[in-house]
Structures are given as C-alpha cells and as structure tokens.
Design an enzyme around this catalytic site. Structure first.
Site, PDB file in Angstrom:
ATOM      1  N   GLY A  53       0.905  -1.193   0.011  1.00 47.71           N
ATOM      2  CA  GLY A  53      -0.132  -0.092   0.040  1.00 47.71           C
ATOM      3  C   GLY A  53       0.831   1.152  -0.070  1.00 47.71           C
ATOM      4  O   GLY A  53       2.105   1.197  -0.274  1.00 47.71           O
ATOM      5  N   HIS A  59       4.132   1.423  -8.188  1.00 48.01           N
ATOM      6  CA  HIS A  59       3.178   0.232  -8.107  1.00 48.01           C
ATOM      7  C   HIS A  59       1.987   0.321  -9.248  1.00 48.01           C
ATOM      8  O   HIS A  59       1.605  -0.749  -9.732  1.00 48.01           O
ATOM      9  CB  HIS A  59       2.220   0.505  -6.805  1.00 48.01           C
ATOM     10  CG  HIS A  59       2.807   0.420  -5.493  1.00 48.01           C
ATOM     11  ND1 HIS A  59       3.225   1.700  -4.634  1.00 48.01           N
ATOM     12  CD2 HIS A  59       3.610  -0.745  -4.837  1.00 48.01           C
ATOM     13  CE1 HIS A  59       3.942   0.855  -3.586  1.00 48.01           C
ATOM     14  NE2 HIS A  59       4.125  -0.105  -3.516  1.00 48.01           N
ATOM     15  N   SER A 209       7.387   3.851  -0.893  1.00 43.53           N
ATOM     16  CA  SER A 209       6.677   4.321   0.127  1.00 43.53           C
ATOM     17  C   SER A 209       7.462   4.945   1.197  1.00 43.53           C
ATOM     18  O   SER A 209       6.801   5.882   1.763  1.00 43.53           O
ATOM     19  CB  SER A 209       5.868   3.059   0.620  1.00 43.53           C
ATOM     20  OG  SER A 209       5.016   2.427  -0.521  1.00 43.53           O
TER      21      SER A 209
HETATM   22  P1  AMP Z   1       5.899  -2.669  -1.729  1.00 46.91           P
HETATM   23  O1  AMP Z   1       4.502  -1.968  -1.593  1.00 46.91           O
HETATM   24  O2  AMP Z   1       7.082  -1.865  -1.294  1.00 46.91           O
HETATM   25  O3  AMP Z   1       5.959  -4.091  -1.095  1.00 46.91           O
HETATM   26  O4  AMP Z   1       6.050  -2.896  -3.346  1.00 46.91           O
HETATM   27  C1  AMP Z   1       4.898  -3.640  -4.226  1.00 46.91           C
HETATM   28  C2  AMP Z   1       5.645  -3.915  -5.462  1.00 46.91           C
HETATM   29  O5  AMP Z   1       5.984  -2.999  -6.184  1.00 46.91           O
HETATM   30  C3  AMP Z   1       6.941  -4.921  -5.319  1.00 46.91           C
HETATM   31  O6  AMP Z   1       6.940  -5.799  -6.449  1.00 46.91           O
HETATM   32  C4  AMP Z   1       7.945  -3.729  -5.452  1.00 46.91           C
HETATM   33  O7  AMP Z   1       9.073  -4.303  -6.028  1.00 46.91           O
HETATM   34  C5  AMP Z   1       7.249  -2.846  -6.498  1.00 46.91           C
HETATM   35  N1  AMP Z   1       7.841  -1.375  -6.476  1.00 46.91           N
HETATM   36  C6  AMP Z   1       8.129  -0.716  -5.430  1.00 46.91           C
HETATM   37  N2  AMP Z   1       8.643   0.327  -5.905  1.00 46.91           N
HETATM   38  C7  AMP Z   1       8.777   0.417  -7.257  1.00 46.91           C
HETATM   39  C8  AMP Z   1       9.450   1.203  -8.065  1.00 46.91           C
HETATM   40  N3  AMP Z   1       9.928   2.314  -7.811  1.00 46.91           N
HETATM   41  N4  AMP Z   1       9.357   0.837  -9.364  1.00 46.91           N
HETATM   42  C9  AMP Z   1       8.891  -0.575  -9.748  1.00 46.91           C
HETATM   43  N5  AMP Z   1       8.354  -1.305  -8.934  1.00 46.91           N
HETATM   44  C10 AMP Z   1       8.258  -0.746  -7.384  1.00 46.91           C
END
Ligand code: AMP
Length: 320
Positions: A53, A59, A209
């Site tokens: 989130g 995302h 985030s």
């Molecule tokens: P998180 O909410 O941080 O667990 O991220 C959820 C998904 O979004 C994971 O697969 C992350 O690798 C991806 N993600 C987070 N930040 C980025 C970004 N800047 N670029 C691409 N994917 C991202």
C-alpha cells in the site's frame, strides 16, 4: 493479448462470479477471498499485484501492465508483519487506504484484497517458507534478518489464496525478485512472474513508500543512491572485462561517502539470480546499494543483463 474484456461479462456461467462491470470489490478476509476465487470462471486469466500500500507510480505501473494482460486483476494491500524485524518500521509504515483504493479503481483493478494480520497469521501459525543459501542471507538478507522468510511466506500464501496465472513484481526489489523466482522454481508453483523496471522520480530517486519519511533536505540527499549507481555503471563500462569488481564497488562507496547525510550499508556486485558475489566484471551483474539517509533506509540497483544491456529503470514522466 486477450480477447475478453475483463469487465464485460455477467458471469452467468458461474454463480460465484458477480460480474459487476464497474465496481471494484474490496475483500478483507481470507475466507471471503477464497470463496470469491473459487467462484471465478476457470477460463478467465487472473493477475495479482502484491503491495504493502501507500501506492506510488512504481506500483501503478505494475497495475497498468497487469490490467492489460489479465481478465481479472487482483491487487493486495497488506503490510506484512512477518517481513519486518523487531526494530524496523512496521508500526509507522505509511498507510492511506482510501487514497490507495481510489488509485486502484482508476487503474481498473477488479478486486483489492486487504486482509488483517491476525487473519493471515492466526494464533497457532507456525508454517513458514524459508528461503536458504546465499540468496536469502546476503545483502538485504544479512541486514534484515528473517526478511525473506516473511516475504516468501506471504507471497506463497497470496499465491495459494488467489491462484494467479501472472504475478507482478518490481525490479526495484531485486533480491525479492530472485527469492520469489527461486521459490516458484523450487516449489513448482504454477504462476508466471512478470518483472517490471524500477520507476524513478525526475531526479533519479527510486520511488518508494518509504520516501515519505524523508525531510526535505534528506529528500535532496537521497539521490545519492542513484548517483552512486550511475558512477558505478560508468566505472564498470570504463574498465576491461574481467577486471576486479572491487574497482566498481569502491567508486560506489566513495560516491555515498561524499554525502554527509547518507550512511552506506552496502555497495556490492552480485549475480542477479543467485546473489553470489562477482569477483570480476562480467554480465549478468547487479549493482546493489543500500544506505540510510537520516533515519530512512533506502535500496536501489542497476541490472546489467546477459546481453550487455543495462536496466537502470525509468523516470516517471511529468503529468501534463
Ligand atoms: P511494496 O509495496 O513496497 O511491497 O511494493 C510492491 C511491489 O511494487 C513490489 O513488487 C515492488 O518491487 C514494486 N515496486 C516498489 N517500488 C517500485 C518502483 N519504484 N518501481 C517499480 N516497482 C516498484
């Protein structure tokens, strides 16, 4: 790729699929999610984008790709306690569910799964997925003990509950990608992983985030991770093949040392699949960096593919 419009059926062939054309469903319990999933027509291609989130463009880029490739798109929002260490930021991890739901609806997500921790890990829960070896125990695995056990466990649970054909992850978390790819292979999971490039702010900072924690001066300093990777990439390219990798990591370390607000955790070059260290410069290679800016711990990476092409991510285009 798919002929069926994800929202156009009334699902009359299947009693469990309610077929609401425009209404995004928000499901908050595992039981309800399982019931929904078993009601979906087997002919429909299901995609899953797992998140914690507090959504940003990184995302949303995953959501848009997943929207285009699947009939039914499920996004999960779950701040997974199992992947946080006892002294990490679980309690203060940023949350904004109403905003997230609005963004997901705009992306055309069909179902948002947002369970409670006590539902995912009920009293008596003892069965974890434990990634082992170098892959899980170096870099993030060394700095965040137990992190990948938490990641693998929750992702496996989400795969079991939602049974997606496609699951979408960001290259931003390169070691997570490697751990999950290994888990899918090792446990013969029938899901296809789709990995997307890192989305960056205009100044190169990888979207995260956790960037919300940064004070304005820290936000400016936080580009040091990207600058260190750029310097590492330049050094890599200027050196002969098979030169010692330490020449490149030294350049990355020196770059981070030039920023007083940053404290380096690690700057390393590793094989992108196994995370074994690379002693000499060769492709494929991952340039990895982790540093604290103020109190905020950030990670980033550049990937040199086997064909010699760099994957450094994509800068988010400015909104008109
Ligand atoms: P998180 O909410 O941080 O667990 O991220 C959820 C998904 O979004 C994971 O697969 C992350 O690798 C991806 N993600 C987070 N930040 C980025 C970004 N800047 N670029 C691409 N994917 C991202």
């Amino acid at each position: 790729m798919l002929a069926i419009d994800p929202r156009d059926g009334d699902g009359s062939s299947n009693a469990g699929w309610k077929g609401n054309r425009d209404i995004m469903q928000v499901i908050t319990t595992v039981q309800e999610m399982l019931a929904w999933r078993s009601g979906w027509p087997t002919s429909r291609v299901v995609g899953l984008v797992p998140t914690m989130g507090f959504l940003h463009e990184g995302h949303l880029a995953l959501m848009r790709l997943a929207r285009a490739e699947n009939d039914l798109l499920v996004a999960s929002i779950f701040v997974n306690p199992a992947q946080f260490g006892p002294h990490e930021d679980l309690a203060r991890y940023p949350r904004d569910l109403p905003r997230d739901l609005q963004l997901l609806e705009e992306c055309g997500v069909n179902v948002v799964f947002t369970p409670e921790p006590a539902d995912m890990y009920p009293v008596g829960f003892v069965t974890y997925v434990e990634p082992g070896g170098t892959l899980a125990n170096v870099a993030e695995g060394a700095s965040r003990f137990g992190h990948f056990r938490g990641v693998a466990t929750v992702v496996h649970k989400l795969f079991q509950i939602i049974r997606p054909m496609h699951a979408y992850f960001g290259q931003k978390d390169a070691q997570q990608v490697a751990v999950i790819s290994r888990m899918v292979a090792d446990l013969n999971l029938s899901v296809m992983l789709r990995i997307q490039p890192t989305i960056r702010e205009q100044d190169g900072l990888a979207m995260s985030s956790r960037n919300a924690y940064l004070e304005p001066v820290e936000r400016a300093a936080a580009t040091i991770l990207y600058r260190a990777l750029l310097a590492g990439q330049r050094a890599f390219e200027s050196m002969p093949a098979r030169a010692p990798a330490s020449g490149v990591t030294r350049v990355m370390q020196k770059t981070v040392a030039s920023e007083p607000r940053a404290t380096l955790d690690y700057a390393e070059i590793r094989d992108p699949a196994t995370f074994l260290p690379l002693d000499t410069l060769q492709a494929p290679a991952l340039l990895l960096i982790a540093a604290k800016v103020g109190e905020t711990r950030l990670i980033d990476n550049f990937l040199l593919r086997p064909n010699g092409i760099w994957e450094t991510g994509r800068v988010q285009e400015k909104e008109e």
